[in-house]
Scaffold this motif. Structure first.
Motif, PDB file in Angstrom:
ATOM      1  N   THR A  19      -5.446  30.269 -19.587  1.00  0.00           N
ATOM      2  CA  THR A  19      -5.941  29.988 -18.230  1.00  0.00           C
ATOM      3  C   THR A  19      -5.871  31.205 -17.322  1.00  0.00           C
ATOM      4  N   LYS A  20      -5.293  32.313 -17.828  1.00  0.00           N
ATOM      5  CA  LYS A  20      -5.101  33.500 -16.994  1.00  0.00           C
ATOM      6  C   LYS A  20      -5.715  34.725 -17.673  1.00  0.00           C
ATOM      7  N   ILE A  21      -6.571  35.431 -16.951  1.00  0.00           N
ATOM      8  CA  ILE A  21      -7.314  36.558 -17.525  1.00  0.00           C
ATOM      9  C   ILE A  21      -7.171  37.795 -16.638  1.00  0.00           C
ATOM     10  N   ILE A  22      -6.909  38.943 -17.268  1.00  0.00           N
ATOM     11  CA  ILE A  22      -7.013  40.246 -16.608  1.00  0.00           C
ATOM     12  C   ILE A  22      -8.267  40.911 -17.142  1.00  0.00           C
ATOM     13  N   SER A  23      -9.218  41.161 -16.257  1.00  0.00           N
ATOM     14  CA  SER A  23     -10.509  41.735 -16.638  1.00  0.00           C
ATOM     15  C   SER A  23     -10.681  43.087 -15.965  1.00  0.00           C
ATOM     16  N   LEU A  24     -10.657  44.144 -16.769  1.00  0.00           N
ATOM     17  CA  LEU A  24     -10.825  45.506 -16.267  1.00  0.00           C
ATOM     18  C   LEU A  24     -12.255  45.947 -16.571  1.00  0.00           C
ATOM     19  N   SER A  25     -13.112  45.974 -15.563  1.00  0.00           N
ATOM     20  CA  SER A  25     -14.515  46.360 -15.730  1.00  0.00           C
ATOM     21  C   SER A  25     -15.183  45.547 -16.842  1.00  0.00           C
ATOM     22  N   GLY A  26     -15.090  44.237 -16.732  1.00  0.00           N
ATOM     23  CA  GLY A  26     -15.601  43.353 -17.777  1.00  0.00           C
ATOM     24  C   GLY A  26     -17.084  43.545 -18.055  1.00  0.00           C
ATOM     25  N   ALA A  27     -17.423  43.576 -19.352  1.00  0.00           N
ATOM     26  CA  ALA A  27     -18.815  43.747 -19.781  1.00  0.00           C
ATOM     27  C   ALA A  27     -19.450  42.380 -19.990  1.00  0.00           C
ATOM     28  N   TYR A  28     -19.805  41.737 -18.885  1.00  0.00           N
ATOM     29  CA  TYR A  28     -20.379  40.392 -18.949  1.00  0.00           C
ATOM     30  C   TYR A  28     -21.900  40.502 -18.982  1.00  0.00           C
ATOM     31  N   TYR A  29     -22.426  40.731 -20.182  1.00  0.00           N
ATOM     32  CA  TYR A  29     -23.865  40.906 -20.331  1.00  0.00           C
ATOM     33  C   TYR A  29     -24.582  39.564 -20.178  1.00  0.00           C
TER      34      TYR A  29
END
Length: 239
Positions: free
Chosen positions: A146-156
C-alpha cells in the motif's frame, strides 16, 4: 564527508530459485544497527537492488536516519535485476512482467518473511521503470503493498491506461518526485517528458482517492538526483 559510523553496514546476500522466472535471483538484505531477531521491523523492498545500494547508497542513508534522525530501525531488501531484461520485467507491456511480478509477490515476499522478522508494513521503492513496476505490484496485490516510493516514475501510456481503469485507490499512499530537467529523456528511439508523465499520473491517482505526496525539484533522470531525495522519501513512510 560521510560519518564513518554510517559506513558500518550489515548487508546479507540471498539467492532464491524462482519457478516463475526459471532462474536464480539475488537479493541484498540490509540489517539495521542493533538488529535483533526477537524484534520485528518495517521493510523496504527496492527494485534495481544493486543500483539502490551502490548508486543510491541506501544502506548508508538508512544508518544515518536510524542513528541520528530517530527513525525506527528497518530492513531493506534490494532485488537485483539484469539490465538487459529490465524493461521486459518492469514495464507492463514486457514479456517477463507477469513472471517478475508473480515472483516478487509469491516467492520473494514469503522467502523474506519466513527468514527475517519483518512486519507486514511493506514499502516498495523504485526509480524510473522501477517506480512503475512498484505501482503495478501494488495494483495487482493491494493486500500486500500500500506504500510506494516513486523516483521519476516511468509511467508510459499503458501504465496510465491501467491506472485510469481503477475506481478506488483510497488504500494507496505514494511518494512521487521528479526532476524539473527531465523534460526530454531519451530512451531507445523515443524522447519522454517525465515531468508531464508524472503530473498526469499524479492526477489519475488523486482522482481515484490515492494519497499522493508529490514534488518537482531541480534534477536530472540520474542517481545523483535520486540519492539526495532518498532520506526524505524513506522518512515520509518511516517517521
Amino acid at each position: 564527508m560521510t560519518d564513518s559510523r554510517y559506513l558500518k553496514r550489515t548487508i546479507v546476500k540471498e539467492v532464491i530459485e524462482s519457478k516463475y522466472l526459471n532462474e536464480q535471483r539475488t537479493l541484498r538484505v540490509y540489517l539495521p544497527p542493533g538488529y535483533n531477531e526477537l524484534l520485528s521491523y518495517p521493510v523496504v523492498y527496492c527494485q534495481d537492488g544493486e543500483q539502490f545500494f551502490n548508486f543510491g547508497r541506501i544502506a548508508t542513508t538508512a544508518n544515518q536516519l536510524i542513528m541520528d534522525e530517530g527513525i525506527e530501525p528497518f530492513i531493506i531488501v534490494g532485488v537485483d535485476v539484469d539490465l538487459e531484461v529490465r524493461t521486459s520485467e518492469y514495464a507492463p507491456f514486457g514479456s517477463r512482467f507477469d513472471a517478475y511480478t508473480s515472483c516478487f509477490a509469491e516467492e520473494i515476499i514469503p522467502f523474506i518473511e519466513q527468514k527475517y522478522p519483518v512486519r507486514p508494513d511493506r514499502i516498495l521503492a523504485g526509480d524510473s521503470l522501477g517506480g512503475c513496476v512498484s505501482l503495478h505490484l501494488a495494483l495487482k496485490n493491494p493486500h500486500l503493498f500500500t506504500k510506494i516510493i516513486s523516483l521519476s516514475g516511468a509511467y508510459y501510456d499503458l501504465s496510465r491506461e491501467i491506472i485510469a481503469k481503477e475506481t478506488d485507490l483510497s488504500w494507496l499512499s505514494i511518494f512521487m518526485i521528479v526532476g524539473l530537467q527531465e523534460t526530454a529523456f531519451e530512451s531507445g528511439s523515443k524522447v519522454y517528458n517525465f515531468v508531464e508523465i508524472n503530473r498526469t499520473t499524479r492526477s489519475l491517482l488523486e482522482e481515484r482517492g490515492a494519497s499522493v505526496y508529490y514534488e518537482e525539484k531541480d534534477g536530472q533522470h540520474t542517481w545523483g538526483f535520486w540519492q539526495k531525495e532518498l532520506p526524505s522519501a524513506l522518512a515520509y513512510f518511516l517517521e
